[in-house]
Design an enzyme around this catalytic site. Structure first.
Site, mmCIF file in Angstrom:
data_model
loop_
_atom_site.group_PDB
_atom_site.id
_atom_site.type_symbol
_atom_site.label_atom_id
_atom_site.label_comp_id
_atom_site.label_asym_id
_atom_site.label_seq_id
_atom_site.Cartn_x
_atom_site.Cartn_y
_atom_site.Cartn_z
ATOM 1 N N CYS A 1 -0.910 5.221 7.477
ATOM 2 C CA CYS A 1 -2.253 5.566 7.940
ATOM 3 C C CYS A 1 -2.417 5.260 9.439
ATOM 4 C CB CYS A 1 -3.274 4.774 7.127
ATOM 5 S SG CYS A 1 -3.175 3.001 7.435
ATOM 6 N N CYS B 1 -2.394 -3.632 7.530
ATOM 7 C CA CYS B 1 -1.455 -2.846 8.337
ATOM 8 C C CYS B 1 -0.837 -3.706 9.438
ATOM 9 C CB CYS B 1 -2.167 -1.651 8.969
ATOM 10 S SG CYS B 1 -2.871 -0.493 7.785
ATOM 11 N N ASP C 1 2.786 2.144 2.645
ATOM 12 C CA ASP C 1 3.180 2.449 4.013
ATOM 13 C C ASP C 1 4.558 1.848 4.278
ATOM 14 O OD1 ASP C 1 0.690 3.562 4.269
ATOM 15 O OD2 ASP C 1 -0.059 2.135 5.749
ATOM 16 N N CYS D 1 0.819 -1.215 0.000
ATOM 17 C CA CYS D 1 0.000 0.000 0.000
ATOM 18 C C CYS D 1 0.853 1.264 0.000
ATOM 19 C CB CYS D 1 -0.911 0.008 1.220
ATOM 20 S SG CYS D 1 0.006 0.013 2.781
#
Length: 161
Positions: free
Chosen positions: A91, A135, A68, A66
């Site tokens: 995020c 995440c 990150d 993503c």
């Protein structure tokens, strides 16, 4: 909803002073409405384990699909994680899961730390949106990569003796 100021650690208040109380409450409501638990929001806002360790024994960085990015710093003593910090560009889900993971691994042996699963972090966070489950996976992968790199370096050091 928990009172926002009550959940924010005193040492982190200075970082958040630029955000007015009503803005903090709006952030809290937005995250809560998006599916984050109070505990996950507190991890996101406090960021107690965010940062670096200048004397870290292991530093590892990983970027997820993503975009990150996490960079983990481990201070080890007798194959036990004495301290851990992490830098996160990502995020709220990435930040909250990384903060929770650092709490989870401190004091553990590297064997116990590498055995940590997604569900262990999810239990600590209590709830995050379904689309943010990746995440937690990025946090686990970053931790596993750091431990594997540490093991490989130690093996190479032993072979070189």
């Amino acid at each position: 909803m928990l009172p926002v100021k009550k959940c924010i650690r005193e040492e982190n208040m200075s970082q958040l002073q630029e955000i007015s109380g009503s803005d903090l409450e709006n952030i809290w409501e937005l995250l809560s409405g998006s599916g984050y638990s109070d505990k996950a929001i507190t991890y996101f806002l406090n960021r107690a384990n965010m940062g670096s360790l200048p004397d870290a024994d292991q530093v590892t960085e990983l970027t997820g699909h993503c975009g990150d990015t996490m960079k983990i710093y481990l201070k080890l003593e007798d194959e036990r994680i004495k301290d851990a910090k992490i830098q996160v560009l990502g995020c709220p889900g990435a930040i909250a899961s990384a903060m929770a993971a650092m709490d989870l691994i401190k004091g553990k042996t590297i064997e116990d730390a590498i055995a940590i699963k997604d569900r262990d972090i999810f239990r600590m966070l209590e709830e995050i949106p379904g689309q943010k489950q990746h995440c937690i996976r990025l946090t686990i992968k970053t931790l596993q990569k750091a431990i594997e790199e540490h093991r490989l370096r130690n093996e190479n050091n032993l072979q070189g003796e």
